[in-house]
Design a protein around this motif. Structure first.
Motif, short mmCIF file in Angstrom:
data_model
loop_
_atom_site.label_atom_id
_atom_site.label_comp_id
_atom_site.label_asym_id
_atom_site.label_seq_id
_atom_site.Cartn_x
_atom_site.Cartn_y
_atom_site.Cartn_z
N ASP A 1 75.64 -6.12 -1.68
CA ASP A 1 76.48 -5.51 -0.65
C ASP A 1 75.62 -4.98 0.49
OD1 ASP A 1 78.89 -5.90 -2.08
OD2 ASP A 1 78.46 -4.14 -3.30
N VAL A 2 74.50 -4.38 0.15
CA VAL A 2 73.60 -3.83 1.18
C VAL A 2 73.03 -4.97 2.02
CG1 VAL A 2 71.51 -2.49 1.61
CG2 VAL A 2 73.05 -1.84 -0.26
N GLU A 3 72.62 -6.07 1.39
CA GLU A 3 72.08 -7.20 2.14
C GLU A 3 73.16 -7.82 3.02
OE1 GLU A 3 68.90 -8.03 2.48
OE2 GLU A 3 68.67 -6.18 1.33
N ARG A 4 74.38 -7.82 2.54
CA ARG A 4 75.48 -8.35 3.34
C ARG A 4 75.70 -7.49 4.59
NH1 ARG A 4 79.25 -11.99 1.50
NH2 ARG A 4 81.28 -12.06 2.55
N LEU A 5 75.59 -6.19 4.42
CA LEU A 5 75.72 -5.28 5.57
C LEU A 5 74.57 -5.50 6.55
CD1 LEU A 5 76.87 -2.05 3.73
CD2 LEU A 5 78.18 -3.30 5.45
N ARG A 6 73.37 -5.72 6.04
CA ARG A 6 72.24 -6.01 6.93
C ARG A 6 72.52 -7.26 7.77
NH1 ARG A 6 67.81 -2.91 5.59
NH2 ARG A 6 67.67 -2.24 3.40
N TYR A 7 73.07 -8.28 7.11
CA TYR A 7 73.38 -9.52 7.83
C TYR A 7 74.38 -9.24 8.95
CZ TYR A 7 74.78 -14.34 8.69
OH TYR A 7 75.04 -15.55 9.29
N VAL A 8 75.42 -8.47 8.64
CA VAL A 8 76.44 -8.16 9.63
C VAL A 8 75.85 -7.38 10.79
CG1 VAL A 8 78.56 -6.85 10.03
CG2 VAL A 8 78.30 -8.21 7.93
N ARG B 1 72.73 -7.15 11.79
CA ARG B 1 71.78 -7.95 12.57
C ARG B 1 72.51 -8.94 13.46
NH1 ARG B 1 67.74 -9.02 7.46
NH2 ARG B 1 66.54 -7.07 7.62
N ALA B 2 73.59 -9.53 12.95
CA ALA B 2 74.36 -10.48 13.74
C ALA B 2 74.98 -9.79 14.97
CB ALA B 2 75.45 -11.12 12.89
N GLN B 3 75.41 -8.55 14.78
CA GLN B 3 75.96 -7.81 15.91
C GLN B 3 74.87 -7.40 16.90
OE1 GLN B 3 78.08 -4.63 13.76
NE2 GLN B 3 80.00 -5.52 14.49
N ARG B 4 73.75 -6.92 16.39
CA ARG B 4 72.68 -6.41 17.25
C ARG B 4 71.90 -7.52 17.94
NH1 ARG B 4 67.88 -3.97 14.02
NH2 ARG B 4 67.56 -6.23 13.77
N VAL C 1 83.34 -14.32 14.29
CA VAL C 1 82.25 -15.26 14.02
C VAL C 1 81.47 -14.83 12.78
CG1 VAL C 1 80.09 -16.22 14.92
CG2 VAL C 1 82.07 -15.92 16.43
N ILE C 2 81.27 -13.52 12.63
CA ILE C 2 80.55 -13.02 11.47
C ILE C 2 81.33 -13.30 10.19
CG2 ILE C 2 79.65 -10.94 10.34
CD1 ILE C 2 79.11 -9.80 13.13
N LYS C 3 82.64 -13.12 10.23
CA LYS C 3 83.47 -13.43 9.05
C LYS C 3 83.33 -14.89 8.66
CE LYS C 3 87.05 -9.89 9.64
NZ LYS C 3 88.49 -9.65 9.94
N ASP C 4 83.36 -15.77 9.67
CA ASP C 4 83.21 -17.20 9.38
C ASP C 4 81.83 -17.50 8.79
OD1 ASP C 4 85.73 -17.68 10.34
OD2 ASP C 4 85.08 -18.37 12.32
N ALA C 5 80.80 -16.82 9.33
CA ALA C 5 79.44 -17.03 8.82
C ALA C 5 79.32 -16.55 7.38
CB ALA C 5 78.43 -16.30 9.71
N LEU C 6 79.90 -15.40 7.07
CA LEU C 6 79.86 -14.89 5.70
C LEU C 6 80.63 -15.80 4.75
CD1 LEU C 6 80.35 -11.07 6.37
CD2 LEU C 6 78.27 -12.19 5.55
N ALA C 7 81.76 -16.32 5.22
CA ALA C 7 82.53 -17.25 4.38
C ALA C 7 81.71 -18.50 4.08
CB ALA C 7 83.84 -17.62 5.08
N ALA C 8 80.95 -18.97 5.08
CA ALA C 8 80.08 -20.13 4.86
C ALA C 8 78.98 -19.80 3.86
CB ALA C 8 79.48 -20.59 6.19
N LEU C 9 78.38 -18.65 4.01
CA LEU C 9 77.33 -18.23 3.07
C LEU C 9 77.88 -18.14 1.65
CD1 LEU C 9 75.52 -15.43 5.12
CD2 LEU C 9 74.51 -17.59 4.35
N ASP C 10 79.09 -17.61 1.51
CA ASP C 10 79.70 -17.47 0.19
C ASP C 10 79.93 -18.84 -0.46
OD1 ASP C 10 79.72 -14.74 0.45
OD2 ASP C 10 81.82 -14.63 1.10
N ARG C 11 80.04 -19.88 0.37
CA ARG C 11 80.24 -21.23 -0.17
C ARG C 11 78.93 -22.00 -0.27
NH1 ARG C 11 83.26 -24.88 2.53
NH2 ARG C 11 83.13 -23.91 4.58
N GLY C 12 77.79 -21.31 -0.06
CA GLY C 12 76.50 -21.96 -0.19
C GLY C 12 76.09 -22.77 1.02
N LEU C 13 76.75 -22.58 2.16
CA LEU C 13 76.45 -23.33 3.37
C LEU C 13 75.55 -22.52 4.29
CD1 LEU C 13 80.02 -24.74 4.12
CD2 LEU C 13 78.26 -25.68 2.62
#
Length: 227
Positions: A50-57, A59-62, A70-82
């Motif tokens: 969860d902490v690493e996921r927050l870091r990703y979010v 960093r994507a904003q900053r 866009v971040i939601k789509d990126a996280l959904a892709a990561l969750d599917r191994g993409l």
């Protein structure tokens, strides 16, 4: 890492993101970007993921100025191994790693050191009794050469059968494996029938590799879906 409270998460992120607050983390949770577990009394407990996921979010904003969509789509892709793309970009499908259980065409082409074992040597090396070796021969799981000797692949098959025997699997139960192997050999021969010499040898190695890769993938898929 032990689960963290929301305050501990903010403290862990503060060095890289000094402006992050409890309210910010709660907002990201409300937007569905992170979903920490909750205790029976309703307190949030954040795992390392969860902490690493927050870091990703964050960093994507900053760094990329990505909006939440866009971040939601990126996280959904990561969750599917993409591999996520950027705004209005399709995620990238990573190339699967080579399956270590499937020999590649080069190793099939080159072969390797082989042995010639008597039936007694095969049984002793594989840890089988002579009766089971006989059963494996009767059911076609082992095939001695014209000289009555057994090669490296028979040794591999015998060791696998010995391992399965510890789970109560008998030679008669393994007959479908022989049938499947014979059909796959027939497919390789059919595909390469029009070739000759070295071309056929190389094609047979490549087709064999692909057939074994397909077989392994189908078995793993079956085990995944049945579990």
């Amino acid at each position: 890492m032990r689960p963290l409270t929301i305050g501990a998460v903010v403290a862990a992120l503060a060095e890289e993101f000094p402006d992050v607050t409890v309210s910010k983390v709660r907002f990201l949770e409300a937007e569905g970007l992170v979903t920490p577990e909750r205790t029976g009394s309703g307190y949030r407990r954040y795992a390392e993921a969860d902490v690493e996921r927050l870091r990703y979010v964050l960093r994507a904003q900053r760094d990329r100025f990505w909006p939440l969509r866009v971040i939601k789509d990126a996280l959904a892709a990561l969750d599917r191994g993409l591999v996520p793309g950027g705004p209005d970009e399709q995620p990238v499908v990573p190339e699967p790693a080579a399956d270590p259980e499937v020999p590649d065409a080069a190793s099939l082409l080159e072969g390797g050191p082989t042995v010639r074992l008597t039936r007694a040597e095969l049984a002793a090396t594989a840890g089988l009794d002579d009766a089971l070796v006989g059963d494996l021969l009767d059911h076609g799981l082992l095939r001695a050469g014209a000289d009555g000797m057994h090669g490296t692949d028979d040794l591999r098959a015998a060791r696998a059968a010995a391992g399965l025997a510890r789970y109560g699997v008998e030679a008669r139960h393994l007959r479908p494996a022989r049938t499947a192997a014979d059909r796959e050999v027939g497919l390789v021969e059919q595909v390469t029938a029009g070739l000759r010499g070295e071309d056929r040898r190389r094609a047979a190695a490549e087709v064999t590799h692909l057939v074994l890769a397909l077989h392994t993938a189908l078995v793993r898929t079956g085990l995944d879906t049945s579990g």
